[in-house]
Design a protein around this motif. Structure first.
Motif, PDB file in Angstrom:
ATOM      1  N   LYS A  10       6.874   4.383   2.537  1.00 54.36           N
ATOM      2  CA  LYS A  10       5.179   5.407   2.280  1.00 54.36           C
ATOM      3  C   LYS A  10       4.912   5.921   3.551  1.00 54.36           C
ATOM      4  N   THR A  11       3.666   6.579   2.834  1.00 54.58           N
ATOM      5  CA  THR A  11       3.014   8.061   3.273  1.00 54.58           C
ATOM      6  C   THR A  11       2.428   6.945   4.949  1.00 54.58           C
ATOM      7  N   ILE A  12       2.207   7.273   5.950  1.00 50.11           N
ATOM      8  CA  ILE A  12       1.821   6.775   7.601  1.00 50.11           C
ATOM      9  C   ILE A  12       1.426   7.844   8.437  1.00 50.11           C
ATOM     10  N   VAL A  13      -0.171   7.668   8.778  1.00 49.35           N
ATOM     11  CA  VAL A  13      -0.093   8.519   9.873  1.00 49.35           C
ATOM     12  C   VAL A  13      -0.733   7.520  11.543  1.00 49.35           C
ATOM     13  N   PHE A  14      -0.175   8.097  11.774  1.00 48.63           N
ATOM     14  CA  PHE A  14       0.754   7.239  13.128  1.00 48.63           C
ATOM     15  C   PHE A  14       0.512   7.955  14.351  1.00 48.63           C
TER      16      PHE A  14
ATOM     17  N   PRO B 103       0.721  -1.472  -0.258  1.00 51.83           N
ATOM     18  CA  PRO B 103      -0.204  -0.035   0.516  1.00 51.83           C
ATOM     19  C   PRO B 103       0.910   1.168   0.290  1.00 51.83           C
ATOM     20  N   PRO B 104       0.594   2.283  -0.885  1.00 49.78           N
ATOM     21  CA  PRO B 104       1.416   3.796  -0.563  1.00 49.78           C
ATOM     22  C   PRO B 104       0.930   4.849   0.159  1.00 49.78           C
ATOM     23  N   VAL B 105      -0.259   4.008   1.320  1.00 51.20           N
ATOM     24  CA  VAL B 105      -0.396   5.084   2.474  1.00 51.20           C
ATOM     25  C   VAL B 105      -0.846   3.331   3.734  1.00 51.20           C
ATOM     26  N   MET B 106      -0.241   3.980   5.118  1.00 52.61           N
ATOM     27  CA  MET B 106      -0.269   2.938   6.368  1.00 52.61           C
ATOM     28  C   MET B 106      -1.175   3.977   7.338  1.00 52.61           C
TER      29      MET B 106
END
Length: 343
Positions: A210-214, A177-180
């Motif tokens: 990756k682009t990650i929102v944590f 996935p490109p986004v996590m």
């Protein structure tokens, strides 16, 4: 519309792993039925492609709700969300969720499935062949430091908490996935395991971008992991959105300063490398394993304290290049704070 986000990932041998796509949330709000006020009110943010952005704030501030609206586990009441150049709200939500990696604190592994079956769930749903899925599963288990020959046919109950969390990360990465989205993924582990998982995840992210929102409530974790930190207040109001260095050095207001609290100095040590400190002579280094010049000063301080000595060795490629003591650590932290005070 290209529907690029929902396309099956390319063959890894042909195209390699996909890096992240930018995320834009514009005036996003969520009001639950019967609610007298929105849980999230007018949230606007640009998340750069390939960056790890951490939402941090007190319990109940809306950070998890905001994150879950990105893959529409929670449907926004109003506003717009785009990933790359695609409007998330126009996409099929089920297919969207299969293309956005999702990791939670409770891990959520299927207990009746083997580890290989757990990791291969999403590729199978996307219609990958059995051979391609099996190859991807083995690749990812190796990526998260789990030998496929040892772990692929085990069940979740046969793994430690840290091992299960690695499987959760592997499963989230399975369809490239490109986004996590990651909701306090390491919060249920003990401190030692948590720190090791953070280190392993950072190394993984350096390679994959990756682009990650944590999401976390732990400010020290936010500083350690984030390219940027969003300190959120009530109803996901953005109080400060900046790099860890700038948030530490120049809190936007008293709320951010109080949230950082007394941990600021120790947290700041995690941003300074041993190489940035003034090292003592190699001849003064004790005969111990020591630290590498790229090690952060927080880790070096932990080792210094646990060794009960006055100095530790600094080693590069097996060669002692200097020694490090408490005074040098304090001086490096002071220099870092001073140089970033006006940032």
């Amino acid at each position: 519309m290209s529907d690029r986000l929902l396309e099956s990932a390319p063959d890894e041998e042909a195209a390699g792993s996909r890096t992240g796509l930018g995320i834009r949330l514009t005036d996003v709000s969520k009001t639950y039925p019967g609610g007298s006020a929105p849980a999230v009110d007018g949230f606007t943010m640009d998340i750069p492609a390939g960056e790890l952005v951490v939402f941090v704030g007190p319990s109940g501030c809306g950070k998890t709700t905001t994150m879950k609206m990105i893959n529409r586990i929670i449907e926004p009441t109003s506003g717009s969300i785009t990933i790359g150049d695609e409007d998330v709200l126009t996409l099929d939500p089920v297919r969207l969720r299969r293309r956005v990696g999702y990791v939670i604190q409770q891990i959520g592994l299927f207990p009746h499935m083997t580890i290989a079956q757990n990791v291969g769930v999403v590729p199978q749903l996307l219609g990958w062949s059995a051979a391609r899925t099996a190859e991807r599963v083995d690749e990812l288990l190796r990526t998260v430091a789990l030998d496929p020959g040892v772990f692929a046919h085990r069940y979740p109950r046969q793994l430690s908490g840290g091992q299960q969390q690695r499987v959760g990360v592997a499963r989230a990465l399975a369809a490239d996935p490109p986004v996590m989205l990651m909701d306090e993924p390491f919060g249920a582990t003990d401190p030692i395991t948590r720190e090791r998982l953070q280190d392993e995840f950072l190394e993984l992210q350096r390679r994959l971008r990756k682009t990650i929102v944590f999401v976390t409530h732990d400010f020290a974790e936010a500083v350690r992991l984030g390219d940027r930190i969003a300190v959120l207040g009530d109803r996901s109001r953005i109080v400060q959105y900046d790099t860890p260095r700038r948030v530490l050095a120049a809190p936007a207001d008293d709320y951010v300063a109080s949230f950082i609290g007394s941990t600021a100095a120790l947290t700041g040590l995690g941003l300074v490398r041993v190489a940035d400190a003034e090292l003592g002579p190699a001849s003064e280094a004790p005969d111990t394993a020591g630290v590498h010049p790229d090690t952060d000063l927080r880790t070096a301080l932990d080792l210094l304290v646990s060794s009960c000595g006055e100095r530790i060795a600094v080693r590069d490629g097996g060669r002692v290049v200097g020694s490090l003591g408490l005074a040098a650590i304090a001086a490096a932290l002071a220099a870092h704070t001073s140089s970033n005070g006006g940032a």
